[in-house]
Enzyme design. Structure first.
Site, PDB file in Angstrom:
ATOM      1  N   ASN A   9      22.581   7.007   3.953  1.00  0.00           N
ATOM      2  CA  ASN A   9      21.531   8.028   4.019  1.00  0.00           C
ATOM      3  C   ASN A   9      20.215   7.306   3.747  1.00  0.00           C
ATOM      4  O   ASN A   9      19.943   6.925   2.614  1.00  0.00           O
ATOM      5  CB  ASN A   9      21.802   9.115   2.970  1.00  0.00           C
ATOM      6  CG  ASN A   9      20.655  10.108   2.865  1.00  0.00           C
ATOM      7  OD1 ASN A   9      19.748  10.103   3.698  1.00  0.00           O
ATOM      8  ND2 ASN A   9      20.686  10.951   1.846  1.00  0.00           N
ATOM      9  N   LYS A  11      17.260   8.416   3.841  1.00  0.00           N
ATOM     10  CA  LYS A  11      16.194   9.252   3.263  1.00  0.00           C
ATOM     11  C   LYS A  11      14.878   8.974   4.003  1.00  0.00           C
ATOM     12  O   LYS A  11      14.914   8.774   5.208  1.00  0.00           O
ATOM     13  CB  LYS A  11      16.104   9.001   1.753  1.00  0.00           C
ATOM     14  CG  LYS A  11      17.485   9.169   1.082  1.00  0.00           C
ATOM     15  CD  LYS A  11      17.446   9.185  -0.408  1.00  0.00           C
ATOM     16  CE  LYS A  11      18.878   9.359  -0.928  1.00  0.00           C
ATOM     17  NZ  LYS A  11      18.957   9.495  -2.373  1.00  0.00           N
ATOM     18  N   HIS A  95      21.846  18.302   0.708  1.00  0.00           N
ATOM     19  CA  HIS A  95      21.617  17.183  -0.212  1.00  0.00           C
ATOM     20  C   HIS A  95      20.841  17.701  -1.430  1.00  0.00           C
ATOM     21  O   HIS A  95      19.981  18.576  -1.289  1.00  0.00           O
ATOM     22  CB  HIS A  95      20.834  16.069   0.486  1.00  0.00           C
ATOM     23  CG  HIS A  95      20.810  14.805  -0.311  1.00  0.00           C
ATOM     24  ND1 HIS A  95      19.951  14.625  -1.362  1.00  0.00           N
ATOM     25  CD2 HIS A  95      21.574  13.687  -0.245  1.00  0.00           C
ATOM     26  CE1 HIS A  95      20.176  13.432  -1.909  1.00  0.00           C
ATOM     27  NE2 HIS A  95      21.158  12.839  -1.249  1.00  0.00           N
ATOM     28  N   GLU A  97      18.419  16.588  -2.957  1.00  0.00           N
ATOM     29  CA  GLU A  97      16.959  16.509  -2.804  1.00  0.00           C
ATOM     30  C   GLU A  97      16.436  17.675  -1.960  1.00  0.00           C
ATOM     31  O   GLU A  97      15.349  18.193  -2.212  1.00  0.00           O
ATOM     32  CB  GLU A  97      16.574  15.143  -2.200  1.00  0.00           C
ATOM     33  CG  GLU A  97      16.774  14.024  -3.220  1.00  0.00           C
ATOM     34  CD  GLU A  97      17.169  12.675  -2.644  1.00  0.00           C
ATOM     35  OE1 GLU A  97      16.972  12.441  -1.437  1.00  0.00           O
ATOM     36  OE2 GLU A  97      17.686  11.838  -3.423  1.00  0.00           O
ATOM     37  N   GLU A 167      28.046  14.202  -5.069  1.00  0.00           N
ATOM     38  CA  GLU A 167      26.981  13.336  -5.575  1.00  0.00           C
ATOM     39  C   GLU A 167      26.435  13.903  -6.879  1.00  0.00           C
ATOM     40  O   GLU A 167      25.603  14.827  -6.852  1.00  0.00           O
ATOM     41  CB  GLU A 167      25.828  13.264  -4.557  1.00  0.00           C
ATOM     42  CG  GLU A 167      26.210  12.693  -3.211  1.00  0.00           C
ATOM     43  CD  GLU A 167      25.004  12.116  -2.483  1.00  0.00           C
ATOM     44  OE1 GLU A 167      25.131  10.975  -2.018  1.00  0.00           O
ATOM     45  OE2 GLU A 167      23.949  12.765  -2.405  1.00  0.00           O
ATOM     46  N   GLY A 173      20.194   7.202  -7.256  1.00  0.00           N
ATOM     47  CA  GLY A 173      19.018   6.338  -7.351  1.00  0.00           C
ATOM     48  C   GLY A 173      18.717   5.860  -8.756  1.00  0.00           C
ATOM     49  O   GLY A 173      17.651   5.321  -9.015  1.00  0.00           O
ATOM     50  N   SER A 213      24.432   5.765  -6.458  1.00  0.00           N
ATOM     51  CA  SER A 213      24.393   4.356  -6.851  1.00  0.00           C
ATOM     52  C   SER A 213      25.630   3.569  -6.410  1.00  0.00           C
ATOM     53  O   SER A 213      26.092   2.680  -7.125  1.00  0.00           O
ATOM     54  CB  SER A 213      24.160   4.218  -8.361  1.00  0.00           C
ATOM     55  OG  SER A 213      22.914   4.802  -8.719  1.00  0.00           O
TER      56      SER A 213
HETATM   57  O1  LIG Z   1      21.618  10.396  -2.585  1.00  0.00           O
HETATM   58  C1  LIG Z   1      22.342   9.486  -2.258  1.00  0.00           C
HETATM   59  C2  LIG Z   1      22.942   9.440  -0.913  1.00  0.00           C
HETATM   60  O2  LIG Z   1      22.797  10.658  -0.269  1.00  0.00           O
HETATM   61  C3  LIG Z   1      22.632   8.372  -3.186  1.00  0.00           C
HETATM   62  O3  LIG Z   1      21.537   7.546  -3.252  1.00  0.00           O
HETATM   63  P1  LIG Z   1      21.681   6.109  -4.002  1.00  0.00           P
HETATM   64  O4  LIG Z   1      22.864   5.430  -3.349  1.00  0.00           O
HETATM   65  O5  LIG Z   1      20.386   5.421  -3.716  1.00  0.00           O
HETATM   66  O6  LIG Z   1      21.931   6.414  -5.445  1.00  0.00           O
END
Ligand SMILES: O=C(CO)COP(=O)(O)O
Length: 253
Positions: A9, A11, A95, A97, A167, A173, A213
């Protein structure tokens, strides 16, 4: 046996030229589709170019969100029909976010999941708890509620084809990965919820990813767990060498 699915992903990272360079670097080294499903979920702006570029390779291209309507006066949105028209094959829905910053509700995620199937897109539905919810012992209740809401109204066949990404929000992150055991426990609870909703065949077939992560250094252990069938990866999917190592782990899981 469930086939592993590893999805990057991206982003809101990269410019189009970086994205093209990445796909050029990886496309001939993507493992066989029979071993692992390899996906990159890119910004909407890059999708037509990347889909063309990845044609004939083992790399699938996905979107990161979409509207649930086919078309309409929704300025700035992208529709399931538009994604399907350019042969995008996956779409990330719900997601954390999107839920946090764009007010994406469980009800909207459900409509989008149904729309994905209507337009031949495979939904990757994200669920997960905040740190406060985890500390209050509410992880399973939160995640099971999100799963129930997302899958409402789907046929058993559609449930089987859905991908759920667990997640934990506190692991995204932050460099903090859930332990493989903790991640597996929640993914197991997701599977149990699917069994309640759609029966044992659907529970045995649905693929559940872990995200938060994930890196080449920890993916092998995560994928060795009973209920973890893949990974949804942010940061570690941005570099081609790291992405290929993740796929390699998927192919050998
Ligand atoms: O939100 C994520 C994937 O959708 C996870 O992000 P990270 O792998 O950067 O922690």
């Amino acid at each position: 046996m469930r086939k592993p699915i590893i999805a990057g992903n991206w982003k809101m990272f990269k410019h189009l030229s970086d994205a093209v360079e990445f796909v050029e670097a990886v496309k001939s080294s993507i493992p066989n589709k029979e071993k692992v499903d390899s996906v990159i979920c890119a910004p909407a702006l890059f999708l037509p170019t990347l889909v063309e570029q990845a044609k004939g390779s083992n790399l699938a291209i996905g979107a990161q969100t979409m509207h649930f309507e086919k078309e309409g006066a929704f300025t700035g949105e992208v529709s399931p029909s538009q994604l399907s028209d350019i042969a995008v094959s996956y779409v990330v829905l719900g997601h954390s976010e999107r839920r946090e910053y764009y007010n994406e509700t469980d009800a909207a995620v459900n409509k989008k999941t149904q729309a994905a199937f209507e337009y031949n897109l495979t939904p990757i539905v994200c669920v997960g708890e905040t740190l406060e919810e985890r500390e209050a012992g509410n992880t399973v209740a939160k995640v099971a509620g999100q799963v129930r809401a997302a899958l409402e109204g789907l046929s058993t066949e559609q449930v089987k084809q859905t991908v759920i990404a667990y997640e934990p929000i506190w692991a995204i992150g932050t460099g903090k990965t859930a332990t493989a055991e903790d991640a597996n426990e929640v993914c197991g609870a997701v599977r149990a919820t699917v069994q309640e909703i759609a029966g044992p065949d659907a529970a045995a077939a649905i693929r559940i990813q872990y995200g938060g992560s994930v890196k080449p250094e920890n993916i092998v252990e995560l994928l060795s767990m009973e209920h973890i069938d893949g990974a949804l990866v942010g940061g570690a999917s941005l570099q081609s060498d790291s992405y290929l190592r993740l796929l390699e782990a998927g192919a050998n899981a």
